[in-house]
Design a protein around this motif. Structure first.
Motif, PDB file in Angstrom:
ATOM      1  N   ALA A 251       0.816  -1.221   0.000  1.00 36.92           N
ATOM      2  CA  ALA A 251       0.000   0.000   0.000  1.00 36.92           C
ATOM      3  C   ALA A 251       0.845   1.264   0.000  1.00 36.92           C
ATOM      4  O   ALA A 251       0.556   2.211  -0.725  1.00 36.92           O
ATOM      5  CB  ALA A 251      -0.947  -0.002   1.188  1.00 36.92           C
ATOM      6  N   GLU A 252       1.897   1.301   0.810  1.00 38.09           N
ATOM      7  CA  GLU A 252       2.704   2.523   0.909  1.00 38.09           C
ATOM      8  C   GLU A 252       3.363   2.857  -0.422  1.00 38.09           C
ATOM      9  O   GLU A 252       3.343   4.009  -0.863  1.00 38.09           O
ATOM     10  CB  GLU A 252       3.753   2.397   2.007  1.00 38.09           C
ATOM     11  CG  GLU A 252       4.440   3.717   2.290  1.00 38.09           C
ATOM     12  CD  GLU A 252       5.088   3.755   3.654  1.00 38.09           C
ATOM     13  OE1 GLU A 252       5.289   4.872   4.139  1.00 38.09           O
ATOM     14  OE2 GLU A 252       5.381   2.706   4.247  1.00 38.09           O
TER      15      GLU A 252
ATOM     16  N   ALA B 297       2.572   6.151  -2.679  1.00 36.66           N
ATOM     17  CA  ALA B 297       3.671   7.032  -3.090  1.00 36.66           C
ATOM     18  C   ALA B 297       3.685   7.226  -4.601  1.00 36.66           C
ATOM     19  O   ALA B 297       3.835   8.354  -5.085  1.00 36.66           O
ATOM     20  CB  ALA B 297       5.003   6.471  -2.606  1.00 36.66           C
ATOM     21  N   ARG B 298       3.505   6.152  -5.346  1.00 39.29           N
ATOM     22  CA  ARG B 298       3.494   6.261  -6.819  1.00 39.29           C
ATOM     23  C   ARG B 298       2.331   7.117  -7.292  1.00 39.29           C
ATOM     24  O   ARG B 298       2.480   7.964  -8.178  1.00 39.29           O
ATOM     25  CB  ARG B 298       3.416   4.875  -7.458  1.00 39.29           C
ATOM     26  CG  ARG B 298       4.733   4.148  -7.513  1.00 39.29           C
ATOM     27  CD  ARG B 298       4.677   2.911  -8.413  1.00 39.29           C
ATOM     28  NE  ARG B 298       3.596   1.992  -8.052  1.00 39.29           N
ATOM     29  CZ  ARG B 298       3.706   1.040  -7.118  1.00 39.29           C
ATOM     30  NH1 ARG B 298       4.834   0.884  -6.464  1.00 39.29           N
ATOM     31  NH2 ARG B 298       2.692   0.254  -6.859  1.00 39.29           N
TER      32      ARG B 298
ATOM     33  N   GLU C 219       9.762   9.373   0.919  1.00 40.91           N
ATOM     34  CA  GLU C 219      10.456   8.601   1.951  1.00 40.91           C
ATOM     35  C   GLU C 219      10.770   7.197   1.453  1.00 40.91           C
ATOM     36  O   GLU C 219      11.835   6.660   1.713  1.00 40.91           O
ATOM     37  CB  GLU C 219       9.597   8.513   3.216  1.00 40.91           C
ATOM     38  CG  GLU C 219      10.318   7.743   4.316  1.00 40.91           C
ATOM     39  CD  GLU C 219       9.435   7.372   5.485  1.00 40.91           C
ATOM     40  OE1 GLU C 219       9.977   7.320   6.592  1.00 40.91           O
ATOM     41  OE2 GLU C 219       8.242   7.121   5.304  1.00 40.91           O
ATOM     42  N   GLU C 220       9.851   6.617   0.730  1.00 37.84           N
ATOM     43  CA  GLU C 220      10.023   5.230   0.310  1.00 37.84           C
ATOM     44  C   GLU C 220      10.903   5.070  -0.927  1.00 37.84           C
ATOM     45  O   GLU C 220      11.620   4.094  -1.051  1.00 37.84           O
ATOM     46  CB  GLU C 220       8.654   4.592   0.023  1.00 37.84           C
ATOM     47  CG  GLU C 220       7.750   4.563   1.223  1.00 37.84           C
ATOM     48  CD  GLU C 220       8.379   3.902   2.427  1.00 37.84           C
ATOM     49  OE1 GLU C 220       8.916   2.791   2.290  1.00 37.84           O
ATOM     50  OE2 GLU C 220       8.349   4.501   3.511  1.00 37.84           O
TER      51      GLU C 220
ATOM     52  N   VAL D  38       7.799  16.867  -0.617  1.00 38.30           N
ATOM     53  CA  VAL D  38       8.359  15.840   0.259  1.00 38.30           C
ATOM     54  C   VAL D  38       7.178  15.027   0.796  1.00 38.30           C
ATOM     55  O   VAL D  38       6.235  15.582   1.357  1.00 38.30           O
ATOM     56  CB  VAL D  38       9.149  16.471   1.425  1.00 38.30           C
ATOM     57  CG1 VAL D  38       9.721  15.381   2.328  1.00 38.30           C
ATOM     58  CG2 VAL D  38      10.262  17.366   0.890  1.00 38.30           C
ATOM     59  N   LEU D  39       7.241  13.707   0.612  1.00 38.73           N
ATOM     60  CA  LEU D  39       6.105  12.839   0.927  1.00 38.73           C
ATOM     61  C   LEU D  39       6.501  11.690   1.831  1.00 38.73           C
ATOM     62  O   LEU D  39       7.490  11.005   1.584  1.00 38.73           O
ATOM     63  CB  LEU D  39       5.528  12.266  -0.374  1.00 38.73           C
ATOM     64  CG  LEU D  39       4.443  11.198  -0.227  1.00 38.73           C
ATOM     65  CD1 LEU D  39       3.155  11.805   0.313  1.00 38.73           C
ATOM     66  CD2 LEU D  39       4.194  10.513  -1.568  1.00 38.73           C
ATOM     67  N   ASP D  40       5.701  11.464   2.857  1.00 37.35           N
ATOM     68  CA  ASP D  40       5.701  10.209   3.602  1.00 37.35           C
ATOM     69  C   ASP D  40       4.322   9.621   3.339  1.00 37.35           C
ATOM     70  O   ASP D  40       3.324  10.081   3.888  1.00 37.35           O
ATOM     71  CB  ASP D  40       5.950  10.425   5.092  1.00 37.35           C
ATOM     72  CG  ASP D  40       6.086   9.108   5.859  1.00 37.35           C
ATOM     73  OD1 ASP D  40       5.764   8.036   5.279  1.00 37.35           O
ATOM     74  OD2 ASP D  40       6.492   9.139   7.026  1.00 37.35           O
TER      75      ASP D  40
END
Length: 165
Positions: A27-28, A32-33, A51-52, A64-66
């Motif tokens: 899922a993460e 993110a994609r 982050e990933e 900037v993404l988490d």
């Protein structure tokens, strides 16, 4: 720009909920994609750091993404997780949004405009005494060397426990 970040966060929140409902172990990465694709299409001139998956593009401004902030909670079905998305101009944070899809809350802030929760203005507490404050500490390490890595956190937790709620 603010509407772009809010639309991106809403889409990411929906993707998080969808990932949870389908118990997708990836899922993460999927969130993110999806967010990266949305932001690159909406703001191609702005760089991206996830982050990933690291840096995809750089520039004077950078998203900037988490994608799932609180992954440990997410995988355990604890609703205390969110999508955290910010915009940097150089080293300065200028915009940010935290979409907490399971709680139904959206926190947003823009430099010079203050912060909101669900569109309503919020402010920092006017509590000036530690004994009147509520403080939470989390994110303890597990696995090899956990005791050494947690030593300072546990010490701080012990000191705070006698001083605040």
């Amino acid at each position: 720009m603010r509407s772009t970040i809010l639309r991106g966060a809403v889409a990411a929140g929906a993707a998080v909920v969808s990932g949870y409902q389908h118990l997708l172990p990836v899922a993460e990465a999927a969130v993110a994609r999806a967010v990266r694709a949305f932001l690159q299409a909406a703001t191609p001139e702005i760089g991206f750091l996830g982050e990933e998956d690291g840096v995809h593009s750089t520039g004077e401004m950078q998203w900037v993404l988490d994608a799932i902030d609180g992954t440990a909670n997410f995988v355990r079905g604890i609703p205390l997780c969110a999508v955290s998305l910010g915009l940097l101009h150089g080293d300065d944070a200028v915009l940010g949004v935290i979409e907490a899809p399971f709680l139904g809350n959206r926190y947003a802030a823009a430099r010079g405009d203050g912060a909101t929760v669900d569109g309503k203005p919020i402010r920092v507490s006017d509590t000036s005494r530690l004994s009147d404050a509520v403080v939470a500490i989390g994110d303890y390490a597990v696995g090899p060397d956990a005791a050494a890595r947690n030593r300072s956190r546990l010490s701080l937790t012990a000191r705070l426990a006698s001083e605040c709620g």
